[in-house]
Design a protein around this motif. Structure first.
Motif, PDB file in Angstrom:
ATOM      1  N   SER A  85      32.722  40.160  76.099  1.00 41.37           N
ATOM      2  CA  SER A  85      31.390  40.113  76.704  1.00 41.37           C
ATOM      3  C   SER A  85      30.362  39.529  75.742  1.00 41.37           C
TER       4      SER A  85
ATOM      5  N   LEU B  97      29.795  44.059  82.658  1.00 38.97           N
ATOM      6  CA  LEU B  97      31.003  44.591  82.040  1.00 38.97           C
ATOM      7  C   LEU B  97      31.431  45.829  82.835  1.00 38.97           C
TER       8      LEU B  97
ATOM      9  N   HIS C 101      30.772  35.826  75.869  1.00 41.03           N
ATOM     10  CA  HIS C 101      30.184  35.259  77.095  1.00 41.03           C
ATOM     11  C   HIS C 101      28.672  35.091  76.916  1.00 41.03           C
ATOM     12  N   ARG C 102      28.025  36.154  76.404  1.00 46.86           N
ATOM     13  CA  ARG C 102      26.576  36.165  76.243  1.00 46.86           C
ATOM     14  C   ARG C 102      26.115  35.094  75.247  1.00 46.86           C
TER      15      ARG C 102
ATOM     16  N   VAL D 291      25.696  39.397  81.816  1.00 44.03           N
ATOM     17  CA  VAL D 291      27.110  39.728  81.699  1.00 44.03           C
ATOM     18  C   VAL D 291      27.275  41.117  82.301  1.00 44.03           C
TER      19      VAL D 291
ATOM     20  N   ASP E 236      26.095  45.269  72.597  1.00 39.40           N
ATOM     21  CA  ASP E 236      27.369  44.560  72.546  1.00 39.40           C
ATOM     22  C   ASP E 236      27.723  44.280  71.085  1.00 39.40           C
TER      23      ASP E 236
END
Length: 163
Positions: free
Chosen positions: A51, A64, A54-55, A62, A45
């Protein structure tokens, strides 16, 4: 699922062999997935993406999703690395899973070996190594294939797993 590994030391040609084997075996009509072990911290990522945000905010996983692919990123956050069996259980069933790395696990493997890398051959000491793919002639108990003879290596692996 049937599993077979490609192992070897750094710069032995594992990834190139894996890439050629996936193309060769899928070209013969079989479905193939791969499992790759990395010894270093790896991040698929990129900072700034949703994403990633989010992590880094604390999500354990996560997922995706797009019209082309699905990626699951799981943060271990200090937990032990999952076992190979746990990882294989997460995969959708296919004809063959090719595993790169995981040299100490119990599945059958072929060792990629390049003399110029300067590393010792693992095959004499590792009973899970069933053959060697080498750029130089070798005298070992296991069958030895030319590292670039992808078709012969694929034939050997497919016979080994019963496909």
């Amino acid at each position: 699922m049937r599993v077979y590994g490609v192992t070897g030391w750094k710069n032995a040609g594992k990834t190139g062999l894996m890439e050629r084997l996936v193309a060769e075996i899928t070209g013969r009509g079989f479905t193939v997935s791969t499992l790759k072990h990395a010894h270093h911290s790896v991040d698929v990522d990129q900072p700034g993406t949703d994403s990633y945000r989010h992590r880094t905010a604390g999500a354990s996983e996560v997922l995706l999703v797009s019209g082309q692919r699905v990626a699951i990123m799981q943060e271990l956050r200090g937990a032990p690395e999952p076992s190979i069996d746990d990882l294989l259980a997460r995969l959708t069933p296919v004809d063959l899973v090719l595993i790169e790395g995981f040299k100490r696990e119990g599945h059958p493997k072929i060792e990629a070996f390049r003399a110029e890398a300067g590393n010792a051959l693992m095959a004499p000491e590792n009973p899970t190594i069933r053959a060697v793919a080498s750029d130089t002639p070798l005298s070992v108990e296991q069958p030895v294939f030319d590292l670039n003879d992808t078709a012969a290596i694929a034939d050997f692996i497919l016979r080994e797993v019963g496909l």
